[in-house]
Write an enzyme that holds these catalytic residues in place. Structure first.
Site, PDB file in Angstrom:
ATOM      1  N   CYS A 144     -12.645-124.364  21.125  1.00 25.38           N
ATOM      2  CA  CYS A 144     -11.855-123.143  20.962  1.00 25.38           C
ATOM      3  C   CYS A 144     -10.385-123.429  20.714  1.00 25.38           C
ATOM      4  O   CYS A 144      -9.715-122.667  20.004  1.00 25.38           O
ATOM      5  CB  CYS A 144     -12.036-122.219  22.160  1.00 25.38           C
ATOM      6  SG  CYS A 144     -11.399-122.852  23.730  1.00 25.38           S
ATOM      7  N   ASP A 145      -9.837-124.523  21.251  1.00 24.75           N
ATOM      8  CA  ASP A 145      -8.425-124.853  21.027  1.00 24.75           C
ATOM      9  C   ASP A 145      -8.119-125.042  19.547  1.00 24.75           C
ATOM     10  O   ASP A 145      -6.980-124.841  19.111  1.00 24.75           O
ATOM     11  CB  ASP A 145      -8.053-126.147  21.757  1.00 24.75           C
ATOM     12  CG  ASP A 145      -8.387-126.120  23.226  1.00 24.75           C
ATOM     13  OD1 ASP A 145      -9.467-125.628  23.565  1.00 24.75           O
ATOM     14  OD2 ASP A 145      -7.581-126.615  24.031  1.00 24.75           O
ATOM     15  N   ALA A 146      -9.129-125.428  18.786  1.00 23.64           N
ATOM     16  CA  ALA A 146      -8.929-125.668  17.361  1.00 23.64           C
ATOM     17  C   ALA A 146      -8.441-124.424  16.640  1.00 23.64           C
ATOM     18  O   ALA A 146      -7.810-124.519  15.578  1.00 23.64           O
ATOM     19  CB  ALA A 146     -10.225-126.157  16.719  1.00 23.64           C
TER      20      ALA A 146
END
Length: 215
Positions: A144-146
């Protein structure tokens, strides 16, 4: 006695209000931003193109937009010149593209091709080569950080260059991540596929039985 207490409370209230109001003045905010930025510039960590710095520079550019600090601006130019305006080594990894957000922001001001050419070439490689799928990396932006690291780069590049392909692909890859990781019951993203509930006996849960989410 009651009148004295009332007056005392009024003094405290207006004294605190006056004290707190200064924190919201434009000059105080600018000074604080410059102070924090200056400390960070004097205490660098990691490779300049590391994802931690990629996120930092995005904030640093915003700080420059508010303060117009020449020190901040020159720091960014000199730092990026030192790495020749290249992303980090992994053409397939969103973390290594994060620094591109600030490259593009500065390019929009300076209009020097060298500021975005290496980034654009790397993203073009990304589009031309097969993505190295392995284990939980079943999609391109698989954690999700991407979604902070990559989409802003692709969208800014698409708008800046006038190439709609970058916008279309950003939407496509974002949707892949959403479909894989977004929990429609909790309205939160799982960190990666390891934290998606699959009911296979290997699911990760909190001690209280709840699903695991980052922040």
């Amino acid at each position: 006695m009651k009148r004295i207490i009332y007056l005392f409370l009024l003094v405290i209230f207006f004294g605190c209000k006056s004290h707190n109001d200064r924190y919201f003045r434009a000059d105080y905010i600018r000074t604080t931003i410059e102070k924090v930025a200056d400390w960070q510039l004097q205490h660098p960590k990691h490779d300049p193109r590391d994802w931690t710095n990629g996120a930092f520079y995005a904030g640093l550019f915003s700080a420059w937009e508010i303060t117009k600090s020449e020190k901040i601006y020159q720091f960014m130019l000199q730092t990026f010149d030192s790495v020749q305006w290249t992303p980090r080594e992994r053409w397939y990894h969103a973390d290594d593209m994060a620094i591109g957000q600030t490259y593009i922001d500065l390019y929009r001001i300076e209009k020097r091709e060298k500021m975005i050419r290496p980034l654009q070439d790397t993203i073009d490689v990304f589009l031309q080569r097969d993505y190295p799928v392995a284990n939980i990396r079943v999609i391109r932006w698989w954690w999700c950080d991407a979604l902070f690291m990559a989409p802003p780069v692709w969208v800014k590049l698409g708008i800046t260059t006038g190439n709609p392909l970058y916008l279309e692909k950003s939407d496509e890859f974002f949707k892949e991540c959403y479909d894989l990781l977004f929990d429609k019951e909790e309205h939160l993203f799982a960190r990666d596929l390891n934290f998606v509930i699959k009911n296979d006996g290997k699911d990760r849960i909190e001690a209280n039985g709840k699903k695991v989410f980052w922040s």
